[in-house]
Write a protein that holds these residues in place. Sequence first.
Motif, PDB file in Angstrom:
ATOM      1  N   LYS A   7       6.261 -54.291  26.145  1.00  0.00           N
ATOM      2  CA  LYS A   7       5.193 -54.975  25.049  1.00  0.00           C
ATOM      3  C   LYS A   7       3.704 -54.975  25.906  1.00  0.00           C
ATOM      4  O   LYS A   7       3.998 -55.432  26.950  1.00  0.00           O
ATOM      5  CB  LYS A   7       5.732 -56.330  24.460  1.00  0.00           C
ATOM      6  CG  LYS A   7       4.577 -56.742  23.622  1.00  0.00           C
ATOM      7  CD  LYS A   7       5.101 -58.031  22.928  1.00  0.00           C
ATOM      8  CE  LYS A   7       4.277 -58.718  21.932  1.00  0.00           C
ATOM      9  NZ  LYS A   7       4.576 -60.047  21.432  1.00  0.00           N
ATOM     10  N   ASP A  19       4.185 -53.063  20.773  1.00  0.00           N
ATOM     11  CA  ASP A  19       5.147 -52.403  21.317  1.00  0.00           C
ATOM     12  C   ASP A  19       4.628 -51.289  22.053  1.00  0.00           C
ATOM     13  O   ASP A  19       3.548 -50.771  21.382  1.00  0.00           O
ATOM     14  CB  ASP A  19       6.597 -51.968  20.539  1.00  0.00           C
ATOM     15  CG  ASP A  19       7.083 -53.295  20.067  1.00  0.00           C
ATOM     16  OD1 ASP A  19       6.823 -54.544  20.636  1.00  0.00           O
ATOM     17  OD2 ASP A  19       7.796 -53.120  19.182  1.00  0.00           O
ATOM     18  N   GLU A  26       8.544 -48.364  35.137  1.00  0.00           N
ATOM     19  CA  GLU A  26       9.752 -47.867  35.212  1.00  0.00           C
ATOM     20  C   GLU A  26      10.179 -47.866  36.959  1.00  0.00           C
ATOM     21  O   GLU A  26      11.209 -47.900  37.257  1.00  0.00           O
ATOM     22  CB  GLU A  26       9.681 -46.630  34.750  1.00  0.00           C
ATOM     23  CG  GLU A  26      11.196 -45.773  34.632  1.00  0.00           C
ATOM     24  CD  GLU A  26      10.713 -44.563  33.699  1.00  0.00           C
ATOM     25  OE1 GLU A  26      12.052 -43.911  33.541  1.00  0.00           O
ATOM     26  OE2 GLU A  26       9.651 -43.996  33.387  1.00  0.00           O
ATOM     27  N   ASP A  52      13.084 -51.248  31.458  1.00  0.00           N
ATOM     28  CA  ASP A  52      13.574 -50.600  30.433  1.00  0.00           C
ATOM     29  C   ASP A  52      12.378 -50.284  29.453  1.00  0.00           C
ATOM     30  O   ASP A  52      11.636 -51.426  29.086  1.00  0.00           O
ATOM     31  CB  ASP A  52      14.711 -51.316  29.635  1.00  0.00           C
ATOM     32  CG  ASP A  52      15.422 -50.264  28.742  1.00  0.00           C
ATOM     33  OD1 ASP A  52      14.970 -49.182  28.814  1.00  0.00           O
ATOM     34  OD2 ASP A  52      15.879 -50.803  27.528  1.00  0.00           O
ATOM     35  N   ILE A  53      12.174 -49.140  29.236  1.00  0.00           N
ATOM     36  CA  ILE A  53      10.873 -48.742  28.571  1.00  0.00           C
ATOM     37  C   ILE A  53      11.108 -49.129  26.924  1.00  0.00           C
ATOM     38  O   ILE A  53       9.869 -49.750  26.481  1.00  0.00           O
ATOM     39  CB  ILE A  53      10.580 -47.062  28.518  1.00  0.00           C
ATOM     40  CG1 ILE A  53      10.600 -46.524  29.909  1.00  0.00           C
ATOM     41  CG2 ILE A  53       9.607 -46.842  27.557  1.00  0.00           C
ATOM     42  CD1 ILE A  53      10.477 -45.027  29.848  1.00  0.00           C
ATOM     43  N   ASP A  54      12.035 -49.269  26.542  1.00  0.00           N
ATOM     44  CA  ASP A  54      12.199 -49.821  25.214  1.00  0.00           C
ATOM     45  C   ASP A  54      11.849 -51.259  25.099  1.00  0.00           C
ATOM     46  O   ASP A  54      11.367 -51.769  23.946  1.00  0.00           O
ATOM     47  CB  ASP A  54      13.619 -49.658  24.676  1.00  0.00           C
ATOM     48  CG  ASP A  54      13.957 -48.096  24.423  1.00  0.00           C
ATOM     49  OD1 ASP A  54      13.111 -47.243  24.351  1.00  0.00           O
ATOM     50  OD2 ASP A  54      15.279 -47.737  24.830  1.00  0.00           O
ATOM     51  N   ASN A  55      11.819 -52.027  26.056  1.00  0.00           N
ATOM     52  CA  ASN A  55      11.706 -53.499  26.042  1.00  0.00           C
ATOM     53  C   ASN A  55      10.360 -53.872  26.413  1.00  0.00           C
ATOM     54  O   ASN A  55      10.043 -55.131  26.669  1.00  0.00           O
ATOM     55  CB  ASN A  55      12.633 -54.232  26.981  1.00  0.00           C
ATOM     56  CG  ASN A  55      14.006 -54.277  26.218  1.00  0.00           C
ATOM     57  OD1 ASN A  55      14.339 -53.840  25.154  1.00  0.00           O
ATOM     58  ND2 ASN A  55      15.110 -54.396  27.146  1.00  0.00           N
ATOM     59  N   GLU A 112       7.996 -57.482  29.439  1.00  0.00           N
ATOM     60  CA  GLU A 112       9.076 -57.425  28.519  1.00  0.00           C
ATOM     61  C   GLU A 112       9.246 -58.300  27.551  1.00  0.00           C
ATOM     62  O   GLU A 112       9.042 -59.414  27.459  1.00  0.00           O
ATOM     63  CB  GLU A 112      10.460 -57.684  29.437  1.00  0.00           C
ATOM     64  CG  GLU A 112      10.646 -56.675  30.559  1.00  0.00           C
ATOM     65  CD  GLU A 112      11.867 -56.851  31.241  1.00  0.00           C
ATOM     66  OE1 GLU A 112      12.574 -57.967  31.260  1.00  0.00           O
ATOM     67  OE2 GLU A 112      12.021 -56.086  32.109  1.00  0.00           O
ATOM     68  N   GLU A 159       5.831 -48.361  22.312  1.00  0.00           N
ATOM     69  CA  GLU A 159       6.254 -47.096  21.525  1.00  0.00           C
ATOM     70  C   GLU A 159       4.975 -46.944  20.267  1.00  0.00           C
ATOM     71  O   GLU A 159       4.590 -45.907  19.965  1.00  0.00           O
ATOM     72  CB  GLU A 159       7.457 -47.153  20.881  1.00  0.00           C
ATOM     73  CG  GLU A 159       8.772 -47.093  22.043  1.00  0.00           C
ATOM     74  CD  GLU A 159      10.105 -47.228  21.373  1.00  0.00           C
ATOM     75  OE1 GLU A 159       9.939 -47.394  20.241  1.00  0.00           O
ATOM     76  OE2 GLU A 159      10.902 -47.367  22.059  1.00  0.00           O
TER      77      GLU A 159
END
Length: 120
Positions: free
Chosen positions: A70, A28, A59, A65-68, A109, A30
């Motif tokens: 990979k 991921d 973005e 969405d940054i959280d999704n 994503e 993050e």
Amino acid sequence: MEVRAYLKGAKLSPQKACLIADMVRGLDVEKALDLLSFSKQKGASLVKKLLDSAISNAENNENADIDNLKIKSIIVNKGLVMKRIKIRARGRADRITKPMCHIEIKLSEKKQEEENGSES
């Protein structure tokens, strides 16, 4: 959705860049940023900067969405090799090679990856 970012002519040998790429491949975004932030290797800062660029591309251009996000793939290719000469004793010379590399990061994503995997 797939987003790319390139770094061409990085002053780092491809062998050293591959070590960093193997470390974060498939993670991921993050987790990859955390690993690269605390790594002491020179290549980690270059790949982190490239990953930040890929995230901002996703973005701004794709409204992702940054959280999704990979890391789908990281490709390290051999670039130019600068050749220099080091003067030695008795009129001899040694060749010094300074290799460079090209790095490409592809982000996708997580949801899209899971859907494609279940259809096959």
